[in-house]
Design an enzyme around this catalytic site. Structure first.
Site, short mmCIF file in Angstrom:
data_model
loop_
_atom_site.label_atom_id
_atom_site.label_comp_id
_atom_site.label_asym_id
_atom_site.label_seq_id
_atom_site.Cartn_x
_atom_site.Cartn_y
_atom_site.Cartn_z
N SER A 123 0.84 -1.21 -0.06
CA SER A 123 0.01 0.01 0.06
C SER A 123 0.89 1.19 0.07
CB SER A 123 -1.10 0.07 1.26
OG SER A 123 -0.37 0.12 2.32
N ASN A 124 2.09 1.07 0.70
CA ASN A 124 2.86 2.48 0.92
C ASN A 124 3.82 2.76 -0.28
OD1 ASN A 124 4.55 0.44 1.53
ND2 ASN A 124 5.50 1.44 3.20
N LYS A 149 -0.74 -9.86 -7.30
CA LYS A 149 -1.95 -9.40 -6.48
C LYS A 149 -2.04 -8.00 -6.35
CE LYS A 149 -5.02 -9.93 -2.79
NZ LYS A 149 -4.96 -8.61 -2.35
N HIS A 151 -2.85 -4.28 -4.82
CA HIS A 151 -3.05 -3.77 -3.63
C HIS A 151 -4.46 -3.26 -3.75
CE1 HIS A 151 -3.64 -2.08 0.41
NE2 HIS A 151 -2.71 -2.92 0.71
N GLU A 230 8.29 -8.79 4.02
CA GLU A 230 8.84 -7.68 4.73
C GLU A 230 7.79 -6.74 5.43
OE1 GLU A 230 9.50 -3.90 5.16
OE2 GLU A 230 10.37 -3.69 3.20
N CYS A 267 8.73 1.78 5.69
CA CYS A 267 9.19 0.82 6.69
C CYS A 267 10.50 1.04 7.22
CB CYS A 267 9.17 -0.60 5.64
SG CYS A 267 10.01 -0.12 4.01
N GLU A 358 5.53 -1.47 16.34
CA GLU A 358 5.54 -0.43 15.35
C GLU A 358 4.16 0.40 15.48
OE1 GLU A 358 5.73 -1.70 11.30
OE2 GLU A 358 6.41 0.42 10.73
#
Lengths: 494, 494
Positions: A123-124, A149, A151, A230, A267, A358
């Site tokens: 997504s990011n 696939k 997002h 990840e 991330c 996180e």
């Protein structure tokens, strides 16, 4: 968007496997043309790609333009890698027929592709870790077809990029179905894609819960397959006292920017700062707090992420001993996140694992230890990370060399006097770290070494020249580096 | 022998972890001295080592002397590898401070050791895959301490070798506990060793059930760790018609020897021969059967393995369509295995997965297909293998190139006109294959690349020279190969 049926998934993987039977034989030169063509086709989409991504992700134009550039650059780096060809790690040990007591056979080894790879868009990063991102680029470079696939947060962006890939495949004569694009809203489709017997590896960037679930599906198959998830990181930053004295203002400025860059949706976002009590700590706190307050709230990628940020931030702030130091002065609008800085004493951090979790967004927690022993104890409590950073003056760094060595054990990348955000795409980059940062610390998801995730070695014993892969034949037609009888050379076998 | 308590295991791993904190910093040169010293100390044990192993394994003197030589040779190859130092895969991308829009940082990457490795001794190789075998040698070369669980079938042999390792460690100044030897009879101790939080990787050679169980324990830990289980193989051999015509007698002789070598107790034993109907097939069958009959029954490694051989052989012979072609003419004594050759039509093989299961011992099944299409269908039914072999005449091999490519997908090593037994120890060897041959087809358990199982890459960003590992400093003091700004070189950074 609905789920995809098992029949459809079965059909998709069968087509991908068919593509693999031809694609695995495509030469490095032709794969390079394909990858270059993808970059070109993505650039050819022009402004509409950026506009679509802006609408779907709320990310600003400049950031998206930069990310598109990086994505095309990655594709071209992999093109150069397979064009050069040395990445196959060729090794040749020639026969010694008269060796006693037994003759030595001719043995030659190189990397071959695994088969269909399922990639999950992130997504990011709608470009760099999504449809034509590094997972796709490295799998295609390796010789593996990709089932992507999309997002669900940026389906139209993904469609545009997927079309570019398919167009590039057609234009460069690649097998049909070398890339297959799948839309699905929920988790069931992803699970089925990972569990399908023809799937040979998986690439994922996203949450811990998502990445760990895929890992579990894959390792619990009748025939386990590798999964490269990840799963994020809090990227601890250790600020040594000397730097607080010498340049607290500059460090505060650098970190207020890094924590809030792209609304903290990286991330490698520095979610944890750690320091020791010293005469300049209060000043540093004030400076960082001031700068964080000035950062305007900004819209997150999608409502789900914005909602989670508020919830996780609240949860973190409610922990024992945690004090709010600063938040954006301006009020946040809908789906916006306010920059947030909190602080806690090391003793509380050490006794509460929740504080090492996180908070995805522009949030950071400053942990203060009374001395190096307590700082070490805090560092020991931090689980595996993508990165760790040390800010310190030159002599101080040497003094704390053992400490730096200690924190190196926690991370895949260690940065001195910089910020963890900004992941350079080059052969020396390692983007991966001990669990739970990723499911396999031995492989990177950024940089050309990412290709190693999707290949395995095969030894060819006593093969006639004509049956060997070109890379292993005596003549060395591609002029690649090979370990020939224990020496590195680009020579042919004489 | 009793089980080891959890407290004892916890103590063992804590000591191993302590050893890691120093051992990870030991230079390649010093690790090389250690590995060389192990080889020397093993040789110094002299005849009593061979005698003890003969008593415990029933293997003959010549075989054990050869295996000891191979084990010492492996240790010396790893010594040479770490002495040279290039194995760390150093990559350096120097800074470009004036790059637009953003400066490029200095990034340098190399492999670092994972931490304590648990190794399980194998029953069928008391030296080469046991106490000081390739798992131990490669882990120690990588910089990882080893906790070795002795195989309960040869505890005294393991003690002798363990003493040699400990003596070598002391003599070369290695940290205490760099090697810890554990005896235990059952599975619970192994499970606990794999599940201990300080264990970072596992090496295993043995049965499918054992290796898969360890894999499941490791991947279901709160923090999964890599497991390298090598779980055996039936090593299919495809004999093309031309060779049956040209040299059936020679092929039969070569294979009767390979099937029965060391009482068939090799993981590369050819348990499956496949061919197509042709005018010379009956003659080949007769020749191979004659030779198998002449092989005398021989004592297996231990009563458990001998009992399983009888049971599994009986189970295989009882399958639909299977005919016994030959067995040793002499009667077997206690714990002895008779050489056995059976045959079955491809149609029956294709419809019965039980026929692709390993019968560990001097047993092989000859599958006959009516044509290449049926042979391909049979090949498709074979699961992942350590090796596959093709016997064929030169023109015939070219004609069947596509078929050879197809079977390459099944195995880690492909042999033309040879036998799978006899695993050369060299950089081009890949001993590993798709599941269920191993749990990770990307890594080898023979040859110097086995070191890659126990390391992970770390990137060092913007590090002062003094804080970098020696391998990554500008001067290149060890003169190793490094990828410097995308070119391979042994030069220093200027």
């Amino acid at each position: 968007m609905s789920e995809v049926s098992w029949q459809e998934i079965d059909g998709i993987l069968k087509r991908s496997h068919q593509a693999f039977l031809s694609y695995q034989k495509v030469t490095g030169k032709d794969k390079a043309s394909f990858l270059e063509a993808i970059a070109k086709e993505i650039e050819n989409i022009g402004d509409s790609l950026i506009r679509t991504a802006m609408e779907e992700t709320n990310l600003p134009e400049a950031r998206l333009a930069g990310e598109r550039g990086r994505t095309c650059n990655q594709l071209r780096q992999f093109a150069a890698l397979v064009m050069d060809g040395s990445w196959v790690e060729a090794r040749i040990d020639t026969a010694i027929p008269d060796r006693a007591p037994l003759p030595k056979p001719d043995l030659r080894k190189m990397m071959v592709p695994l088969g269909p790879v399922v990639v999950f868009g992130a997504s990011n990063f709608p470009f760099a870790y999504s449809t034509a991102g590094v997972d796709t680029a490295s799998a295609l470079a390796a010789g593996c077809p990709v089932v992507l696939k999309a997002h669900p947060a940026h389906p139209r962006t993904s469609d545009l990029v997927a079309d570019a890939i398919v167009k590039a495949a057609g234009r460069t004569g690649m097998p049909a179905d070398v890339f297959i694009h799948v839309h699905a809203a929920g988790f069931e489709t992803g699970k089925a894609l990972v569990q399908h017997p023809l799937t040979k590896a998986v690439g994922f960037t996203g949450s811990f819960s998502g990445g760990k679930a895929l890992y579990d599906y894959a390792t619990q198959r009748p025939d386990p397959i590798p999964v490269f998830s990840e799963m994020g990181s809090i990227n601890p930053v250790f600020i040594l006292p000397g730097s607080m004295q010498a340049r607290s203002e500059k460090v505060a400025e650098m970190y207020a920017a890094s924590i809030t860059q792209s609304v903290g949706q990286f991330c490698t976002n520095p979610g944890l700062l750690l320091s020791m009590e010293n005469n300049h700590l209060d000043e540093f706190k004030r400076q960082l707090a001031d700068k964080m307050k000035k950062v305007a709230p900004a819209t997150m990628l999608h409502p789900g992420i914005a909602g989670n940020y508020l919830k996780n931030r609240q949860h973190a702030l409610a922990q024992k001993g945690v004090t709010l130091l600063a938040e954006s002065t301006d009020m946040p609008g809908q789906n916006q996140a306010m920059a947030t800085l909190a602080t806690v004493k090391a003793a509380d951090f050490i006794s509460n694992p929740a504080l090492a979790e996180e908070v995805f967004g522009p949030y950071s927690l400053l942990v203060t230890a009374s001395n190096i022993t307590e700082l070490k104890a805090a560092a020991e409590k931090i689980p595996g990370q993508l990165t760790t950073t040390i800010i310190g003056e030159e002599e101080e760094l040497i003094k704390y060399a053992d400490f730096i060595h200690l924190v190196t054990a926690k991370a895949g990348r260690v940065i001195i006097n910089g910020v963890p955000t900004g992941v350079e795409v080059c052969p020396s980059m390692h983007h991966g770290g001990p669990f739970p940062a990723t499911t396999d610390s031995r492989f990177t998801s950024v940089g050309t070494d990412a290709i190693k995730r999707f290949v395995r070695p095969v030894s060819f014993q006593n093969f006639p020249q004509a049956l060997l892969p070109v890379e292993l034949r005596n003549e060395n037609a591609y002029g690649i580096w090979r370990l020939l009888n224990n020496s590195w050379t680009r020579d042919k076998v004489s």
